[in-house]
Design a protein around this motif. Structure first.
Motif, PDB file in Angstrom:
ATOM      1  N   HIS A  93      40.532 -23.457  75.899  1.00  0.00           N
ATOM      2  CA  HIS A  93      40.505 -24.518  74.884  1.00  0.00           C
ATOM      3  C   HIS A  93      39.378 -24.288  73.883  1.00  0.00           C
ATOM      4  CE1 HIS A  93      43.354 -26.261  77.580  1.00  0.00           C
ATOM      5  NE2 HIS A  93      42.458 -26.455  78.526  1.00  0.00           N
ATOM      6  N   LEU A  94      38.258 -23.776  74.357  1.00  0.00           N
ATOM      7  CA  LEU A  94      37.155 -23.434  73.457  1.00  0.00           C
ATOM      8  C   LEU A  94      37.558 -22.286  72.543  1.00  0.00           C
ATOM      9  CD1 LEU A  94      34.231 -23.378  72.402  1.00  0.00           C
ATOM     10  CD2 LEU A  94      33.659 -21.905  74.364  1.00  0.00           C
ATOM     11  N   LEU A  95      38.110 -21.228  73.122  1.00  0.00           N
ATOM     12  CA  LEU A  95      38.491 -20.063  72.321  1.00  0.00           C
ATOM     13  C   LEU A  95      39.549 -20.435  71.282  1.00  0.00           C
ATOM     14  CD1 LEU A  95      38.622 -17.222  75.017  1.00  0.00           C
ATOM     15  CD2 LEU A  95      36.669 -18.205  73.816  1.00  0.00           C
ATOM     16  N   SER A  96      40.497 -21.250  71.702  1.00  0.00           N
ATOM     17  CA  SER A  96      41.531 -21.713  70.780  1.00  0.00           C
ATOM     18  C   SER A  96      40.917 -22.543  69.655  1.00  0.00           C
ATOM     19  CB  SER A  96      42.555 -22.553  71.543  1.00  0.00           C
ATOM     20  OG  SER A  96      43.479 -23.150  70.666  1.00  0.00           O
ATOM     21  N   PHE A  97      39.923 -23.343  69.998  1.00  0.00           N
ATOM     22  CA  PHE A  97      39.263 -24.192  69.001  1.00  0.00           C
ATOM     23  C   PHE A  97      38.529 -23.329  67.968  1.00  0.00           C
ATOM     24  CE2 PHE A  97      36.568 -27.476  67.265  1.00  0.00           C
ATOM     25  CZ  PHE A  97      37.313 -28.636  67.415  1.00  0.00           C
ATOM     26  N   ILE A  98      37.848 -22.293  68.430  1.00  0.00           N
ATOM     27  CA  ILE A  98      37.140 -21.397  67.502  1.00  0.00           C
ATOM     28  C   ILE A  98      38.138 -20.666  66.605  1.00  0.00           C
ATOM     29  CG2 ILE A  98      35.602 -19.406  67.305  1.00  0.00           C
ATOM     30  CD1 ILE A  98      34.303 -20.244  69.934  1.00  0.00           C
ATOM     31  N   ILE A  99      39.288 -20.306  67.158  1.00  0.00           N
ATOM     32  CA  ILE A  99      40.337 -19.686  66.342  1.00  0.00           C
ATOM     33  C   ILE A  99      40.771 -20.644  65.231  1.00  0.00           C
ATOM     34  CG2 ILE A  99      42.757 -18.936  66.365  1.00  0.00           C
ATOM     35  CD1 ILE A  99      42.208 -17.767  69.158  1.00  0.00           C
ATOM     36  N   ASP A 100      40.895 -21.915  65.560  1.00  0.00           N
ATOM     37  CA  ASP A 100      41.254 -22.913  64.548  1.00  0.00           C
ATOM     38  C   ASP A 100      40.171 -23.025  63.476  1.00  0.00           C
ATOM     39  OD1 ASP A 100      43.607 -23.431  65.821  1.00  0.00           O
ATOM     40  OD2 ASP A 100      42.930 -25.255  66.820  1.00  0.00           O
ATOM     41  N   ILE A 101      38.913 -22.919  63.892  1.00  0.00           N
ATOM     42  CA  ILE A 101      37.810 -22.941  62.933  1.00  0.00           C
ATOM     43  C   ILE A 101      37.941 -21.763  61.971  1.00  0.00           C
ATOM     44  CG2 ILE A 101      35.309 -22.654  62.660  1.00  0.00           C
ATOM     45  CD1 ILE A 101      34.969 -24.195  65.299  1.00  0.00           C
ATOM     46  N   CYS A 102      38.222 -20.588  62.531  1.00  0.00           N
ATOM     47  CA  CYS A 102      38.408 -19.392  61.701  1.00  0.00           C
ATOM     48  C   CYS A 102      39.571 -19.573  60.734  1.00  0.00           C
ATOM     49  CB  CYS A 102      38.667 -18.172  62.586  1.00  0.00           C
ATOM     50  SG  CYS A 102      37.281 -17.686  63.634  1.00  0.00           S
ATOM     51  N   ASP A 103      40.664 -20.107  61.245  1.00  0.00           N
ATOM     52  CA  ASP A 103      41.865 -20.289  60.425  1.00  0.00           C
ATOM     53  C   ASP A 103      41.587 -21.211  59.247  1.00  0.00           C
ATOM     54  OD1 ASP A 103      44.667 -19.997  59.860  1.00  0.00           O
ATOM     55  OD2 ASP A 103      44.986 -21.996  60.692  1.00  0.00           O
ATOM     56  N   GLU A 104      40.919 -22.330  59.498  1.00  0.00           N
ATOM     57  CA  GLU A 104      40.631 -23.267  58.419  1.00  0.00           C
ATOM     58  C   GLU A 104      39.642 -22.673  57.431  1.00  0.00           C
ATOM     59  OE1 GLU A 104      40.259 -27.709  58.977  1.00  0.00           O
ATOM     60  OE2 GLU A 104      38.202 -27.249  58.381  1.00  0.00           O
ATOM     61  N   ALA A 105      38.637 -21.969  57.932  1.00  0.00           N
ATOM     62  CA  ALA A 105      37.647 -21.337  57.043  1.00  0.00           C
ATOM     63  C   ALA A 105      38.327 -20.335  56.118  1.00  0.00           C
ATOM     64  CB  ALA A 105      36.573 -20.653  57.878  1.00  0.00           C
ATOM     65  N   ILE A 106      39.276 -19.575  56.635  1.00  0.00           N
ATOM     66  CA  ILE A 106      40.013 -18.601  55.821  1.00  0.00           C
ATOM     67  C   ILE A 106      40.822 -19.314  54.744  1.00  0.00           C
ATOM     68  CG2 ILE A 106      41.896 -16.917  55.865  1.00  0.00           C
ATOM     69  CD1 ILE A 106      40.905 -16.177  58.724  1.00  0.00           C
TER      70      ILE A 106
END
Length: 332
Positions: A260-273
């Motif tokens: 869940h943490l790793l998935s959350f960081i992926i979402d952070i990356c996605d939004e930042a992009i």
């Protein structure tokens, strides 16, 4: 509900009751070639044969009210029986307080029966009195904290009659008992969304609350989902809230590898992009790395999904590299 029990010892069939001699029972008719023939007990057939008869005759009387109670005893999920019982109550002008007590007893026996909860709601609407509903649903949730029908009824009563005052404390007590209780997390969101509102102060408070619970149980999907939901109301988004991003990176730094943490960081990356704010820390390379980790080690069961997400970031990476080359060529 059961077809057997102590009440059967003194049971008198309706066909043998003198006061029902004026009624001709109507047997069940499944047609000449029924797909499935259900074997009912003699008592069941007797009660429902007479129920079909009074339904056809549209009789609304005290004796039929009792008949519906016997029908409920045999099948508490029969919609037609409950609907007709309501019609009788209204036609007779019956005192509804004893009916509330009766319905409560049925709920205790069949707490996941939609029809009885619906009947309860109609009674409360007619009476305009929700004074017993929070206690009733609380008792049901003590037996099963995830009883959907009890939660649905509780939310309806709270929203309809404005019973929000003590609900946040009720939810916090449930989360103390079981921090993974997804229904309690959902109720917390319901309270904020429908009553407290999503002011910046409330948003930051709920973010802090979720993060504290995540610290306690890092692999708690319910808390992570709640955090995501709250961040939808933060104008800075999931990638723009420095408190949240720092919290996630601190967990990662301390060797937390909850999917869940790793998935959350992926979402952070996605939004930042998408916002044009990607970096080496929150960009496609980081997202691809985390997708690979999830696929091969931390969330293998969804490997195909993470490979799919990874391909999306690889495409973004190629586009960024091509754009960079184009910008360099333009400068020359």
């Amino acid at each position: 509900m059961s077809e057997s029990g102590e009440s059967d010892i003194e049971w008198i069939f309706y066909k043998d009751r003198p006061e029902w001699r004026d009624v001709i029972p109507v047997p069940e008719n499944d047609g000449p070639n029924p797909v499935v023939v259900i074997a009912h007990s003699e008592k069941f057939e007797d009660v429902y044969d007479y129920f079909r008869a009074v339904l056809q005759n549209n009789e609304k009387s005290e004796r039929v009210l009792q008949l519906t109670k016997d029908a409920v005893e045999l099948n508490a999920a029969n919609y037609t029986v409950w609907q007709y019982r309501r019609e009788i109550l209204k036609a007779l002008g019956t005192d509804l307080r004893p009916e509330l007590d009766y319905v409560e007893s049925v709920i205790k026996q069949t707490p996941k029966n939609y029809q009885v909860w619906h009947h309860r709601r109609v009674l409360v609407e007619w009476l305009r009195d929700p004074s017993q509903e929070l206690e009733l649903t609380c008792d049901a949730l003590l037996q099963d904290p995830k009883n959907y029908h009890a939660w649905q009824h509780r939310q309806w009563a709270i929203k309809t009659f404005g019973l929000y005052d003590k609900e946040m404390q009720f939810v916090e007590n449930l989360l103390k008992e079981d921090v993974r209780n997804n229904s309690a997390w959902n109720q917390r969101y319901f309270i904020v969304n429908n009553h407290l509102g999503w002011s910046d102060l409330n948003v930051q408070r709920e973010i802090c609350f979720a993060m504290e619970k995540i610290k306690f149980v890092k692999n708690n999907e319910s808390a992570w989902n709640y955090l995501r939901g709250v961040l939808l109301h933060d104008k800075r988004g999931i990638s723009g809230n420095a408190v949240v991003t720092s919290f996630c990176e601190e967990l990662y730094k301390n060797k937390c590898r909850s999917p869940h943490l790793l998935s959350f960081i992926i979402d952070i990356c996605d939004e930042a992009i998408k916002k044009g704010e990607s970096s080496s820390f929150h960009g496609p390379d980081r997202a691809i790395e985390l997708c690979q980790a999830l696929c091969t080690k931390y969330d293998k069961i969804r490997c195909k999904y993470w490979n799919y997400i990874s391909e999306k970031f690889k495409k973004v990476k190629r586009e960024q590299e091509e754009q960079k080359k184009q910008d360099e060529a333009d400068e020359k």
